[in-house]
Design an enzyme around this catalytic site. Structure first.
Site, PDB file in Angstrom:
ATOM      1  N   LYS B 171       0.844  -1.207   0.000  1.00 29.97           N
ATOM      2  CA  LYS B 171       0.000   0.000   0.000  1.00 29.97           C
ATOM      3  C   LYS B 171       0.877   1.254   0.000  1.00 29.97           C
ATOM      4  O   LYS B 171       0.582   2.238  -0.691  1.00 29.97           O
ATOM      5  CB  LYS B 171      -0.921   0.004   1.221  1.00 29.97           C
ATOM      6  CG  LYS B 171      -1.831   1.244   1.325  1.00 29.97           C
ATOM      7  CD  LYS B 171      -2.886   1.299   0.238  1.00 29.97           C
ATOM      8  CE  LYS B 171      -3.658   2.628   0.206  1.00 29.97           C
ATOM      9  NZ  LYS B 171      -4.619   2.764   1.289  1.00 29.97           N
ATOM     10  N   LYS B 239      -0.182  11.985   5.069  1.00 28.90           N
ATOM     11  CA  LYS B 239       0.006  10.980   6.120  1.00 28.90           C
ATOM     12  C   LYS B 239       0.634   9.708   5.532  1.00 28.90           C
ATOM     13  O   LYS B 239       1.611   9.175   6.058  1.00 28.90           O
ATOM     14  CB  LYS B 239      -1.345  10.635   6.758  1.00 28.90           C
ATOM     15  CG  LYS B 239      -1.262   9.618   7.892  1.00 28.90           C
ATOM     16  CD  LYS B 239      -2.528   8.746   7.980  1.00 28.90           C
ATOM     17  CE  LYS B 239      -2.382   7.475   7.156  1.00 28.90           C
ATOM     18  NZ  LYS B 239      -3.519   6.558   7.180  1.00 28.90           N
TER      19      LYS B 239
END
Lengths: 303, 303, 303, 303
Positions: B171, B239
């Site tokens: 990811k 983030k």
């Protein structure tokens, strides 16, 4: 029968000319090293011994040359295309050159009454052989339409993108995105490998989402197999990124990633990787990350 | 009937839970702000008033939380998932967190005899609603196989990529490539616009070649329409890139473009763009190139 | 006679403690590996067998430790400085740590009534030996003034730069500029060498103008002599740049060159250069430019 | 009495010519806009109405021109220096141009029997007025020695750095380091400011250590006072970095920070900052960090 002069029978030019023969055009080819014209003759084309001879009776002239100086010499120079061509001829320059060269050629052609398009291609040798090139065309729209029969014999995606030089500008943008994408995929692969992930599985799932791109689909398998035979050579991509940087600098456009990847390609070349496929950017990320150092085995850098 | 506890019914979690109901699972949901559980109940699910209540009788537990600290609190904390769950339960963490958090969760789960997978997703709200997410799964292969019925109710591309944490690593790589690709496309668009090219036509021809990517296909139309409503917010991508940089730094992996684009995203956020879609990187390239300055109208940056 | 406890008698700490003895302080030292306290005793100091014993009767406590976790353990931990020190003691932390660690130490000290300063130093082992360190001090101004007699025994340039943590912030900025300057000088040297310029003459003329800097003056001669023995190790500069990047990210500050050079230092380390002097950035520019590849001879990178 | 022809009486050239008069040379000046020669006449020099007239009887010819095309026109062009000068004349080109222009001028001069040096200067208008320039000289060593009396009238640090073109190469390296250092200092200042540090105190302590440099000493006070009046204009530094990038690219040298800062300067210029002092890089770091946006008030970018 439309006569097409084809100047530049190299890795790309030769199959493009063959496809024009196959499509029914009367193709007369010229190449500096004349042996390369033999294959064209074998397929039903004709051979010329000079640029002037090739273009003299041509309805359409296609040029496919390595770099801007070649285009300037062959098209604008003494005994060149514009000097020898008929005033109602159509010139299609499929070379990848600086957009300003594209504009200069168009202006010089117009001054002689000759219609001109810049029409660089994307898709590599395979695309040229299969007549499946993407062709990005700059120039007058009506001229573009008149060129479509010839362009369709060589490519499958043919798009008119703007005035003279615009085809070259889009090709430059293409080369920017391709280089950047190869680098991003290389960084991702080294990162994944360093953290023990199954690379084949990772490529599969990455290719399916918003991270998906043609490099993951077409290039990643060879990269994982560590096959860096070209394909498209680092030397050529380096040349093309020089065009991108120069054109962006002139326009005052900021290319943070584009500038960075151009530096990485230049470094790969300086380390001896110029004749590898551009996917060899992977080797450089590996080297920078201290994981493998295959660049070092490439031998002496170019002078 | 398999009981699935679903913790975190946000923008992504809610439709994922709904798809589990639709697929025939007995879904019991928990969300910190309890109103979000109403929609689940309306579709045939159940509501729990605490994490412990939700997971107590669950065969499978899915967590979908914003960040590592949330996962640590909800899963590892007092009254959390591992404390309350049955010892034969299966935990699937679909949150996007640092790979080390993924490993820590797996280790803590194993210490209690609970099987665990990290299974972050890609595909956005649309993918969640349609059950068409890409799911990258890390953990034991047998555990992965036992989780497939649940995973298939939420996603269409489901790939096992390696041991615990590997899903998160993939990811992270996904977010690296996505950010870099948006930036490359932005640079290309500003470059093309500055040089007078028809952008729609250019996108069409670029998408067909080796420069082709999912950003050109799915995002470029909204970018050309100057629609930067999220989608995926800059704040979240910021983030995620923090995770990428930290994980790469730990592994000694060099990410030249990844590091650069993380800086550009951070800058976009500092200039007030945090709640825009990540495709707003285009606005920053425009600003750096002196062509438009819409960033300046965004108002005060975050504290 | 003022009693000074000195915790951490390493390469920097030992000569700093010796200078305190020389200045007439009653110095009681503690070091984890106790042999390092022998030299202090030989010069007239005393030795303690624990942190608690060292600080129990001290008027002033100086800590000089490798990294944030060490400071947290030794100062904040069980049996640590704050637990054992007198309530009217003054704590001076000379370690280089994250500004937030500096603030946390100050807050914890204040909660116990202890005055504290963060006072990281610059100037290397030579500066420590000669008592010629630059000391950048954060904390209350009155506390700073009360600490001056001790600080003046160790340094020659002592500046109060702001509240608690500010000393660490300035040290971070110092490390950012130093790393960037070494890289700029390295790039200039490789460029000049590649173009056949006399490097010694070039350094002389560059040092005299607006390009002049301390790296050209103090480091370039060793770099030209290809002497990369530390000095200040790449590993430590890598740690310090981690602090810079984290602190800048938290503050939303964009550091385009700082981020880039941090990546280059990380890469140098990943390629096995961690224990070389930071001026070994020169080797990396040479390698990237295909001119020499001495990095490759460094052997296996760190795990 | 030695006759010195001085071509180019601009901001730098005029005070350099005045210093030659003061040192006792017979100076005959030429400038394209003739009014600029008045000041020279007022100080005891003479005026010529053409390049040819100025150089005809000169023992030494100094050229101080804006860019390569000017040097090519004035020195190599029709009616230019080489055509009109005596065969025993000495040509000193003090302009900042591409090293290859330096070599081309030297080769063309040699073909006519004229001795030539490239001798670009550093030190700004103040250095020119005070005769305190740094002069980096490329060319034959004996020619260099014969030029020293003239060079010493204009500069205080005069160094022979190598063969023809080497002076320009060192000047390029100088401009690389200066731009990078201004950017590093800017990043440090914004970082320090964002974290509440006293900037004046920080500059003081930074200037004393290994981070010390001439930008901190000479430029930081004006930067803190937010005075960005040139000094040395962004437009000129942009031109100079174009030379650096081109020369590095030709030599295959990798300039990671140099390339990056060249992009930042180009962006500052594209945003309308071209006529500010190069220390205005500070404004760009502030803008990227969302702290101030004074760039936006600069008005329309250049065409």
């Amino acid at each position: 029968m439309t006569v097409v002069a084809f100047i530049g029978l190299g890795v790309m030019g030769a199959p493009m000319a063959h496809n024009l023969v196959k499509a029914g055009f009367d193709v007369i080819g010229y190449n500096r090293s004349p042996a390369r014209a033999d294959a064209l003759v074998a397929r039903g084309g004709r051979r010329a011994d000079s640029v002037a001879e090739a273009v003299r009776d041509a309805d359409v002239i296609v040029t496919m040359l390595p770099d801007s100086p070649d285009v300037e010499a062959v098209v604008l120079g003494e005994g060149g295309v514009l000097e020898a061509a008929r005033h109602d001829a159509l010139l299609i320059d499929a070379s990848t050159v600086h957009p300003e060269t594209g504009r200069a050629v168009a202006a010089a052609a117009q001054a002689r009454g000759i219609r001109a398009l810049d029409a660089p291609v994307s898709g590599g040798e395979a695309g040229a052989v299969e007549g499946a090139l993407s062709i990005m065309v700059g120039g007058d729209e009506k001229v573009y339409e008149s060129a479509l029969p010839v362009l369709r014999a060589m490519g499958s995606t043919i798009v008119h993108v703007g005035p003279a030089g615009a085809g070259q500008t889009v090709k430059a943008a293409n080369q920017l995105i391709v280089a950047g994408t190869i680098e991003l995929v290389s960084e991702a692969l080294v990162f994944l490998d360093a953290r023990g992930v199954d690379l084949g599985a990772a490529v599969r799932v990455l290719a399916g989402g918003l991270a998906g791109n043609a490099v993951l689909q077409r290039k990643a398998p060879a990269m994982l197999a560590r096959d860096f035979a070209p394909g498209f050579r680092v030397d050529l991509h380096h040349k093309d990124l020089g065009i991108v940087l120069a054109a962006a600098r002139e326009a005052g456009v900021s290319l943070p990633l584009g500038t960075h990847v151009a530096g990485l390609i230049a470094s790969l070349r300086a380390q001896g990787g110029g004749s590898l496929d551009h996917s060899a950017l992977l080797l450089q990320v590996e080297s920078l990350s201290g994981r493998r150092n295959e660049l070092n085995a490439l031998g002496a850098p170019p002078a």
